[in-house]
Design an enzyme around this catalytic site. Sequence first.
Site, PDB file in Angstrom:
ATOM      1  N   ARG A  79       0.857  -1.186   0.000  1.00 49.68           N
ATOM      2  CA  ARG A  79       0.000   0.000   0.000  1.00 49.68           C
ATOM      3  C   ARG A  79       0.894   1.237   0.000  1.00 49.68           C
ATOM      4  O   ARG A  79       1.649   1.472   0.953  1.00 49.68           O
ATOM      5  CB  ARG A  79      -0.924  -0.003   1.220  1.00 49.68           C
ATOM      6  CG  ARG A  79      -1.806   1.238   1.323  1.00 49.68           C
ATOM      7  CD  ARG A  79      -2.808   1.101   2.470  1.00 49.68           C
ATOM      8  NE  ARG A  79      -3.503   2.367   2.682  1.00 49.68           N
ATOM      9  CZ  ARG A  79      -3.257   3.199   3.695  1.00 49.68           C
ATOM     10  NH1 ARG A  79      -2.349   2.905   4.613  1.00 49.68           N
ATOM     11  NH2 ARG A  79      -3.925   4.322   3.798  1.00 49.68           N
ATOM     12  N   HIS A 122      -2.428  10.918   1.042  1.00 51.22           N
ATOM     13  CA  HIS A 122      -1.842  10.700   2.359  1.00 51.22           C
ATOM     14  C   HIS A 122      -1.182  12.008   2.804  1.00 51.22           C
ATOM     15  O   HIS A 122       0.019  12.094   2.981  1.00 51.22           O
ATOM     16  CB  HIS A 122      -0.837   9.544   2.324  1.00 51.22           C
ATOM     17  CG  HIS A 122      -0.534   8.966   3.670  1.00 51.22           C
ATOM     18  ND1 HIS A 122      -0.588   7.609   3.935  1.00 51.22           N
ATOM     19  CD2 HIS A 122      -0.176   9.540   4.837  1.00 51.22           C
ATOM     20  CE1 HIS A 122      -0.267   7.385   5.194  1.00 51.22           C
ATOM     21  NE2 HIS A 122      -0.001   8.556   5.767  1.00 51.22           N
ATOM     22  N   GLU A 167      -6.648   8.505   6.695  1.00 51.85           N
ATOM     23  CA  GLU A 167      -6.804   9.188   7.973  1.00 51.85           C
ATOM     24  C   GLU A 167      -7.266  10.637   7.834  1.00 51.85           C
ATOM     25  O   GLU A 167      -6.551  11.581   8.186  1.00 51.85           O
ATOM     26  CB  GLU A 167      -5.506   9.115   8.781  1.00 51.85           C
ATOM     27  CG  GLU A 167      -5.094   7.701   9.114  1.00 51.85           C
ATOM     28  CD  GLU A 167      -3.883   7.624  10.054  1.00 51.85           C
ATOM     29  OE1 GLU A 167      -3.285   8.689  10.329  1.00 51.85           O
ATOM     30  OE2 GLU A 167      -3.557   6.519  10.487  1.00 51.85           O
ATOM     31  N   ASN A 296      -6.840   1.837  10.421  1.00 49.59           N
ATOM     32  CA  ASN A 296      -5.535   2.078  11.040  1.00 49.59           C
ATOM     33  C   ASN A 296      -5.735   2.145  12.547  1.00 49.59           C
ATOM     34  O   ASN A 296      -6.558   2.932  13.032  1.00 49.59           O
ATOM     35  CB  ASN A 296      -4.922   3.390  10.554  1.00 49.59           C
ATOM     36  CG  ASN A 296      -4.548   3.362   9.082  1.00 49.59           C
ATOM     37  OD1 ASN A 296      -4.682   2.336   8.417  1.00 49.59           O
ATOM     38  ND2 ASN A 296      -4.072   4.474   8.571  1.00 49.59           N
ATOM     39  N   TYR A 298      -3.644   2.153  16.365  1.00 50.70           N
ATOM     40  CA  TYR A 298      -2.407   2.213  17.140  1.00 50.70           C
ATOM     41  C   TYR A 298      -2.655   2.057  18.642  1.00 50.70           C
ATOM     42  O   TYR A 298      -1.880   1.426  19.341  1.00 50.70           O
ATOM     43  CB  TYR A 298      -1.664   3.521  16.839  1.00 50.70           C
ATOM     44  CG  TYR A 298      -1.104   3.540  15.441  1.00 50.70           C
ATOM     45  CD1 TYR A 298       0.111   2.933  15.143  1.00 50.70           C
ATOM     46  CD2 TYR A 298      -1.807   4.109  14.392  1.00 50.70           C
ATOM     47  CE1 TYR A 298       0.611   2.912  13.855  1.00 50.70           C
ATOM     48  CE2 TYR A 298      -1.313   4.100  13.097  1.00 50.70           C
ATOM     49  CZ  TYR A 298      -0.106   3.497  12.832  1.00 50.70           C
ATOM     50  OH  TYR A 298       0.380   3.464  11.550  1.00 50.70           O
ATOM     51  N   GLU A 383      -3.002  -0.071   8.522  1.00 50.37           N
ATOM     52  CA  GLU A 383      -1.813   0.344   9.274  1.00 50.37           C
ATOM     53  C   GLU A 383      -1.924  -0.188  10.686  1.00 50.37           C
ATOM     54  O   GLU A 383      -2.985  -0.105  11.305  1.00 50.37           O
ATOM     55  CB  GLU A 383      -1.676   1.876   9.361  1.00 50.37           C
ATOM     56  CG  GLU A 383      -1.220   2.571   8.112  1.00 50.37           C
ATOM     57  CD  GLU A 383      -0.991   4.069   8.343  1.00 50.37           C
ATOM     58  OE1 GLU A 383      -0.665   4.466   9.481  1.00 50.37           O
ATOM     59  OE2 GLU A 383      -1.154   4.837   7.380  1.00 50.37           O
TER      60      GLU A 383
END
Length: 494
Positions: A79, A122, A167, A296, A298, A383
């Site tokens: 990606r 991005h 995002e 994504n 985290y 991600e």
Amino acid sequence: MSPTQRTFPEGFLWGAATAAYQIEGAAHTDGRQDSIWDAFARLPGAVADGHNGDVACDHYVRYKQDVALMGQLRMKAYRFSTSWARCMPDGVTPNPDGIAFYSRLVDELLAAGITPWLTLYHWDLPQALEDQGGWASRDTAYRFADYAALMNSVLGDRVRIWTTLNEPWCSAFLGYAAGIHAPGRQEPRSALAAAHHLLLGHGLAAGELRRRDAEASLGITLNLTVADPRDPASNGDRDAARRIDGQFNRIFLDPLFRGEYPADLLADVAHLGMADLIQEGDLDIISTPLDLLGVNYYHGESLTKDRADPREQAAPETTSVPGQAARPVSSPFVAADGARSVPRGLPVTGMGWEVQPEGLRRLLNRLQAEYTGPAGIPVYITENGAAYDDVPDGAGFVDDQDRLGFFAAHLDAVHGAIADGVDVRGYLAWSLLDNFEWSFGYHQRFGLVRVEYATQERIPKASALWYSEVAASNAIPAGSNAVSPAGQGVVLSV
């Protein structure tokens, strides 16, 4: 007792992700002009130590080496993002020399048997468009659709998976409310306008792509969190969690999947006039059906409105960690004034982020129950990864057991979510390479592969060798998370 091997469904897609500005370099080569990140990096104090992406990982020159490295690591998908500032430097006019780079990259990936997964945006808006208002201007959404159409006309014969935005929360709220990211504005009204126009741009671009290729897989990638009240019995803490969930998750999920903004969010920001931004037909465009959702993840958050505990930090993403730039910033949470994230005693990464893999499993189950499940579309982890204070040995090798353990724990959470019935079909690690980590410059390293920036040498870390085995076997290996580089069956020469 060590866990047994955990096998993923047949056809599960393994790979890694990067972003154009973070790795490409060649900032003004072949007609590329400034993006907002080029301009932002020149502001005093905006990026740690004045770092910038002028050279980064020199991927623009070394892309063949990097594709060969992916093949050696047995990745099936890559990606990457295309740079709007390279392909349309003024945001409007095509630049054939810049576009040709991505055609070469896609051909190289296909020749290596690696699926190209293209992200159109991005965070690198052409500065020329920011000068005209950026994402706070409605016109930018229409320029984005033109950009999507251009890229499809060149690459649509070979690229089958398209992500519109990466995002949008960061683009809108870190960029236009907090000033932490480019373009560095601290304007709550503009941030909400940017959020709406990003979503509108997504819908317009998805429509352009769908009209040109009905068989392509179209999606968007959202960074999502799990917002928990510190004290579930506290009205204030529950409201803090609701507000963060509203402005972090539901502000994007609800328009995309339900064709409406959450009523409580609109009430929270009524004083900022968000409702006035929404024109007739916008939500129909935004809720254009998707083929997949990129997630994504985290970390999650434990939230409170009580600041009695001196350990508490400001709202998420504003904590101070090594490499933090010095420029004054604001809270990105325009709908959650007073909400604070409370440390829970969990391990933390080099970014100061808590390691919370169980949050990923809960998040995926929520998506399946409330959004992607009813829509009948799969989820891909686009991600997931961690920065740590890597210490190379004399040969430059990093035995990063902390990162390896992070991946293992989060993959176990994904495996558990699949067992729960969540339709997860792939995992793309962040990131393939150490790279320019936005306002942290080159201080924070997320890569599976170490980059020696002075020489541009690529050195796979222990986590890369372990992840290669996972990709090859389609399974998390049994036993300890600590995997020795020896005996992996992978010979890497880069």
